[in-house]
Design a protein around this motif. Structure first.
Motif, short mmCIF file in Angstrom:
data_model
loop_
_atom_site.label_atom_id
_atom_site.label_comp_id
_atom_site.label_asym_id
_atom_site.label_seq_id
_atom_site.Cartn_x
_atom_site.Cartn_y
_atom_site.Cartn_z
N THR A 161 3.99 0.72 0.11
CA THR A 161 4.87 0.09 -0.88
C THR A 161 5.52 -1.18 -0.35
OG1 THR A 161 6.76 1.43 -0.16
CG2 THR A 161 5.38 2.32 -1.95
N GLU A 162 5.17 -1.59 0.87
CA GLU A 162 5.78 -2.80 1.42
C GLU A 162 5.32 -4.04 0.65
OE1 GLU A 162 8.35 -4.52 2.76
OE2 GLU A 162 8.25 -2.84 4.18
N GLU A 163 6.17 -5.04 0.64
CA GLU A 163 5.82 -6.32 0.02
C GLU A 163 5.23 -7.23 1.09
OE1 GLU A 163 9.21 -7.93 -1.95
OE2 GLU A 163 9.09 -6.51 -3.61
N PHE A 164 3.93 -7.51 0.95
CA PHE A 164 3.23 -8.33 1.93
C PHE A 164 3.06 -9.75 1.39
CE2 PHE A 164 1.53 -4.00 2.69
CZ PHE A 164 1.96 -3.84 4.01
N GLY A 165 3.00 -10.71 2.29
CA GLY A 165 2.81 -12.10 1.92
C GLY A 165 3.95 -12.95 2.44
N PHE A 166 3.75 -14.24 2.42
CA PHE A 166 4.70 -15.16 3.02
C PHE A 166 5.55 -15.84 1.95
CE2 PHE A 166 0.97 -15.18 5.94
CZ PHE A 166 1.56 -14.38 6.91
N ARG A 167 6.86 -15.84 2.22
CA ARG A 167 7.84 -16.50 1.36
C ARG A 167 7.72 -16.02 -0.09
NH1 ARG A 167 6.27 -19.79 5.44
NH2 ARG A 167 4.44 -20.54 4.35
N GLU A 168 7.56 -16.92 -1.03
CA GLU A 168 7.58 -16.53 -2.44
C GLU A 168 6.32 -15.77 -2.86
OE1 GLU A 168 5.84 -20.67 -2.08
OE2 GLU A 168 7.62 -19.60 -1.33
N ASN A 169 5.33 -15.68 -1.98
CA ASN A 169 4.10 -14.97 -2.33
C ASN A 169 4.16 -13.48 -2.00
OD1 ASN A 169 2.66 -17.29 -3.24
ND2 ASN A 169 2.38 -17.91 -1.10
N ALA A 170 5.25 -13.01 -1.42
CA ALA A 170 5.35 -11.60 -1.03
C ALA A 170 5.29 -10.71 -2.27
CB ALA A 170 6.64 -11.36 -0.26
N ARG A 171 4.49 -9.64 -2.18
CA ARG A 171 4.37 -8.71 -3.31
C ARG A 171 3.88 -7.37 -2.81
NH1 ARG A 171 -0.96 -8.05 -5.21
NH2 ARG A 171 -2.50 -9.35 -4.14
N THR A 172 4.14 -6.35 -3.61
CA THR A 172 3.61 -5.02 -3.32
C THR A 172 2.10 -5.03 -3.56
OG1 THR A 172 5.68 -3.99 -3.97
CG2 THR A 172 3.73 -2.59 -3.92
N PHE A 173 1.34 -4.47 -2.63
CA PHE A 173 -0.11 -4.56 -2.72
C PHE A 173 -0.76 -3.26 -3.16
CE2 PHE A 173 -4.46 -4.60 -1.07
CZ PHE A 173 -4.88 -5.87 -1.45
N TYR A 174 -0.28 -2.12 -2.66
CA TYR A 174 -0.98 -0.86 -2.89
C TYR A 174 -0.35 -0.01 -3.99
CZ TYR A 174 -3.27 -1.85 1.61
OH TYR A 174 -3.98 -2.42 2.62
N ALA A 175 0.96 0.19 -3.93
CA ALA A 175 1.60 1.13 -4.86
C ALA A 175 3.07 0.77 -5.01
CB ALA A 175 1.45 2.56 -4.36
N GLU A 176 3.64 1.13 -6.15
CA GLU A 176 5.07 0.91 -6.37
C GLU A 176 5.89 2.05 -5.78
OE1 GLU A 176 6.45 -1.79 -7.59
OE2 GLU A 176 4.46 -2.69 -7.82
N GLN A 177 5.30 3.26 -5.75
CA GLN A 177 6.00 4.43 -5.25
C GLN A 177 5.09 5.22 -4.30
OE1 GLN A 177 9.13 5.14 -5.73
NE2 GLN A 177 9.57 3.60 -7.30
N PRO A 178 5.68 5.89 -3.30
CA PRO A 178 4.86 6.71 -2.41
C PRO A 178 4.40 8.00 -3.10
CG PRO A 178 7.18 6.98 -1.88
CD PRO A 178 7.11 5.91 -2.94
N SER A 179 3.32 8.55 -2.62
CA SER A 179 2.83 9.84 -3.12
C SER A 179 2.23 10.61 -1.97
CB SER A 179 1.82 9.64 -4.26
OG SER A 179 0.76 8.78 -3.85
#
Length: 930
Positions: free
Chosen positions: A200-218
């Motif tokens: 659920t981490e937000e990956f990417g640099f500066r304004e490009n950071a975003r969640t890549f895999y999932a919004e919530q853990p399971s």
């Protein structure tokens, strides 16, 4: 005798029904060789025996019927030597099938029904009834996130941050845990602590950071319970489980963890816990069918106390742990309920304050809210930080540093390599390399462990894999990561992404980065005798080479495309780290040759004869194109920079007859730079080899022992305890490098340690897996001794040398079932068998008497004479510091330019006269006639 398998270090769980076997024989007989081996496996159905003729003892194929899932066996080995004498049977090695049968995974993914926040940590539980006579119980568990399981109140293992990070959309890992002893007949309870981690981490640099895999853990798991009567049952995750939030309020790798002990749900993993206020679990994001773990576990490895408490200029309480490390803090505290303790982390101090700017968007901040009522102990569980220093605030009452401990975590691998030398700064450099590996080998090989990145950059591990393979048993660790690389590559038409797992967008090819696809498998073969990995990775290797050959086209030159080039050349501007002296096209085409050549060698090794012929011819076409385009017949290169020459020599591109000219120019450029480092990620791992291979040991020694910025030892003189990302991550005045990309724990530039092991100490593999060892020590001028020790797949090997009264004594240990090719200082060559060996030779290093120095001396003579160089700098630093800085950093130390001429452009006659006097005094001190 010790038996090894592919099971993670300290475990008996194997991921394959046909695990490979290795064994190490301990015998005092000189030149001992195995003639055969007897292997016995004890199974529930009875014993099975196999005989292996010959001397194979490393990665021997499983000679029995395949293991079944959860099957437990014991393996013993007995070997015989060529003398016909059989040894004793080894102690039994337990093995357990940790894999699932085809279609056996049936667990559903579950999580919170209504999360209160993004990436909301969760607590899950269920209770179940078991009959009597439980024979074996095995828990298979995984998460899209990070988790820990407790059964009847006890954690099932000591692993942390399970199951780690893989490309979740392609490959998921399950843990296999024997939990028999944690269960009872009748009612049982299972509880799960769950957070987002990488998923659920937000990956990417500066304004490009975003969640890549999932919004919530399971989370998903199945508990297979087998009874003595042969029956079994399986408890699986589902929406009948209960879920809730709890004291872990938030958790993020980059931002940190926040825990409110007032919200504790003690006992939720025990029978009888009141979960009436909990909701039913909801179905989570789909999880691909998981595979058994092949990589090492991550564990708490070490605890380190506070070594110093200071108060910053702003009044903050700072804790120094004396070592840049990766992990978290453990607290022992008591105070009023609601008290909030805040922990901030950083690798360095800047002017007495916590140096957090290099963290960029990562807060690296944990907090603990006390429940009150007595002594409380806490540490984060689902985050980690790279730090040496911590700022602690909100502590109730008087602070005692004994109440805070740093917990070091990393992948738990066996330490296999050591190096020592008489130069204390070089010894510290090597120790920094070790800690850099420890901090960045955490489920995958990361670039750095502290800022908003911590990604599996392919370029870093490509250059560092040989060093890593000496220091630790990283075979399983890198084998698993290469599996991820191949799956990412399959999704990108043969292109290897910059990072693995890839969370930065579409893959693009980059030389020295994507070449991890060919280099790392070859390193595993060379260092561990691991043909299995290179066989599995062969399609990945060919796909990468084919993609590059397609880009290069008929010219066979990789040019005009995006490249990182010789990344972090010290002359590159802070904000333009790819702006190196060596042209990026030269770097690219050199690596096109390297990868194509490695594919040809892999094809030959694997018996793919047609491929071997094809790729060998293609590699020759690339070689010829490179030489025609970038190298003159006299041995000068279009990019007249060290990295270009080092690649041409070290990659085997230039013909041997050109090596002398190329090496001479490389040495001249190194002296011209004042023996300060002038290479980046590509050139740094190979420049010392290129110099010593071409006979320039003195130059390599000066480059190694340089302490001015930039150099390997400059960070050591600045107090570094890990390898820095930039040569000048911290400037001499204690200010952090102004670039936005600065890390103080980045192992890539520490790849020089492989040269220390192989060349300086003289211990290297001459045939795959150290089946034949190369012993070829290189006594460096000014060094009294050096030694390296390595636990090879055959046993412990050691090489050391020491200067003694004009002679050099070399001692070596060659493990049983191997031999060694020896090249002694002075050139004598011989071959020896296993056992202890010692040789004494004349010291061939000749120290020439010092020549007279003056203002008429050439710049080359001054820089080649450390005492004279220091005398000149001492005067300038005292009389005109700006001139000293200009001389140090902007002077080409040429053989045809006089010192006086250079000083006349930068100083007045009074300073020149002072320099002349200092040099005259040096001559007098050394008894040199003028």
């Amino acid at each position: 005798m010790r038996i090894d398998t592919d099971a993670p270090y300290g475990s008996d769980v194997v991921a394959s029904p046909t695990p490979v076997l290795s064994w190490i024989t301990e015998v005092e007989t000189p030149s001992w060789r195995q003639s055969s081996a007897e292997i016995v496996v004890e199974r529930e159905s009875g014993a099975e025996e196999a005989r292996i003729d010959g001397d194979a003892s490393v990665r021997v194929a499983w000679p029995f019927a395949p293991l079944a899932p959860r099957e437990e066996v014991a393996v013993r080995v007995r070997v015989s030597g060529l003398d016909g004498v059989a040894g004793d049977w080894s102690e039994p090695r337990a093995l357990r099938g940790g894999f699932l049968a085809e279609g056996e995974w049936i667990a559903a993914s579950i999580g919170l029904a209504e999360p209160a926040a993004a990436a909301q940590p969760a607590y899950l539980r269920t209770e179940f009834e078991l009959g009597d006579g439980v024979r074996r119980a095995t828990l298979y568990a995984t998460a899209l996130g990070v988790y820990q399981v407790a059964l009847n109140g006890d954690d099932v293992d000591d692993q942390v941050m399970k199951p780690g990070w893989t490309p979740y959309q392609f490959r998921q890992i399950h843990e296999t845990t024997d939990v028999t002893d944690l269960l009872v007949g009748g009612r049982n309870a299972l509880g799960v602590r769950l957070a987002g981690g990488w998923a659920t981490e937000e990956f990417g640099f500066r304004e490009n950071a975003r969640t890549f895999y999932a919004e919530q853990p399971s989370f998903a798991a199945q508990l297979v319970v087998e009874y003595a009567d042969g029956s079994s049952e399986t408890i699986v995750t589902g929406t009948d489980w209960r879920a809730a939030t709890g004291p872990l309020v938030s958790s993020s790798l980059y931002q940190g963890e926040h825990y409110d002990a007032r919200l504790a749900i003690d006992g939720f993993a025990r029978v009888g816990f009141d979960d009436s206020g909990w909701a039913r679990a909801a179905a989570g994001d789909a999880i691909v069918t998981p595979e058994a773990r092949t990589s090492p576990f991550v564990r708490r490895i070490e605890e380190r106390p506070v070594v110093e408490v200071t108060t910053s200029p702003s009044g903050a309480t700072l804790l120094d742990f004396g070592q840049n490390l990766v992990g978290w803090l453990h607290l022992r505290v008591s105070g009023p309920a609601g008290t909030v303790i805040t922990l901030r982390h950083a690798e360095v101090l800047e002017h007495g304050e916590l140096g957090t700017r290099p963290l960029r968007a990562a807060a690296a901040t944990d907090s603990y809210t006390l429940a009150g009522g007595g002594v409380e102990e806490w540490e984060p569980e689902f985050t980690f930080h790279g730090f040496r220093y911590a700022e602690i605030s909100g502590w109730p009452g008087e602070f005692d540093p004994a109440d805070v401990t740093a917990i070091v975590i990393h992948s738990d691998m066996e330490r296999t390599g050591w190096f020592e030398t008489s130069d204390p700064l070089v010894s510290q450099l090597h120790e920094n390399v070790v800690w850099g590996l420890r901090g960045n080998f955490l489920y995958l090989p990361t670039d750095c462990p502290q800022r908003d990145e911590r990604l599996g950059w392919t370029g870093d591990i490509q250059v560092f894999a040989p060093t890593a393979s000496f220091l630790y048993d990283v075979r399983g660790f890198l084998d698993s990561w290469l599996d991820d690389l191949a799956r990412e590559q399959e999704n990108a038409d043969g292109i290897v992404p910059f990072i693995v797992p890839n969370v930065l967008g579409p893959a693009r090819p980059a030389a020295a980065w994507g070449d991890a696809a060919t280099v790392v498998p070859w390193v595993l073969t060379e260092r561990f005798g691991d043909v299995d990995t290179i066989a599995r990775q062969y399609p990945s290797m060919t796909s990468w080479a084919d993609a590059l050959l397609d880009i290069a086209g008929e010219r066979r030159l990789w040019e005009g495309r995006f490249q990182f080039g010789d990344w972090l050349d010290p002359d590159a501007p802070p904000e333009q780290p790819a702006d190196a002296k060596t042209d990026a096209d030269i770097v690219a085409t050199a690596h096109l040759f390297l990868s194509t050549d490695l594919v040809a060698r892999a094809a030959e090794l694997l018996g793919h004869e047609d491929d071997a012929v094809t790729y060998r011819a293609l590699a020759e076409e690339v070689r010829r194109a490179f030489l025609d385009e970038y190298v003159t017949p006299s041995g000068r290169m279009v990019s007249d920079a060290q990295t270009a020459y080092a690649m041409a020599i070290r990659f085997g591109i230039a013909p041997v007859e050109q090596h002398a000219a190329l090496g001479a120019r490389l040495a001249e450029l190194t002296r011209r730079s004042g023996y300060r480092i002038s290479t980046g990620f590509v050139g740094t791992p190979i420049i010392q080899d290129a110099l010593t291979e071409t006979g320039h040991v003195d130059t390599a020694t000066r480059l190694l022992t340089q302490t001015e910025n930039p150099s390997w030892l400059y960070p050591v003189t600045m107090g570094a305890t890990t390898i820095w990302e930039r040569w000048d991550s911290m400037l001499p005045d204690g200010t952090i490098n102004p670039g936005q990309m600065t890390s103080f724990n980045h192992y890539a530039l520490g790849a020089v340690a492989d040269w220390l092991h192989r060349v300086v100490a003289g211990l290297a593999p001459d045939e795959a897996g150290y089946r034949v060892i190369r012993i070829a020590p290189t006594p460096l001028p000014g060094f009294d001794h050096a030694a390296a020790e390595h636990h090879t797949p055959y046993g412990t090997a050691r090489v050391g040398w020491q200067r003694e009264g004009g002679r050099i004594r070399i001692e070596a240990i060659v493990p049983p079932n191997t031999s060694a090719r020896v090249v002694l200082p002075g050139g004598e060559e011989l071959e020896v068998g296993s056992g202890e060996h010692e040789w004494t030779v004349d010291d061939t290093v000749v120290t020439a008497p010092p020549a007279s120095v003056s203002l008429q001396s050439s710049l080359a003579q001054i820089v080649d004479d450390p005492a004279a160089y220091r005398a000149v700098l001492d005067v300038l630093e005292a009389r005109k510091p700006e001139a000293a800085e200009a001389l140090r950093l902007r002077t080409p130390w040429l053989p045809d330019r006089e010192l006086g001429e250079t000083l006349s452009n930068r100083t007045g006659t009074d300073v020149q006269e002072a320099v002349a006097d200092a040099l005259a005094a040096l001559d007098a001190e050394r008894g040199v006639a003028r």
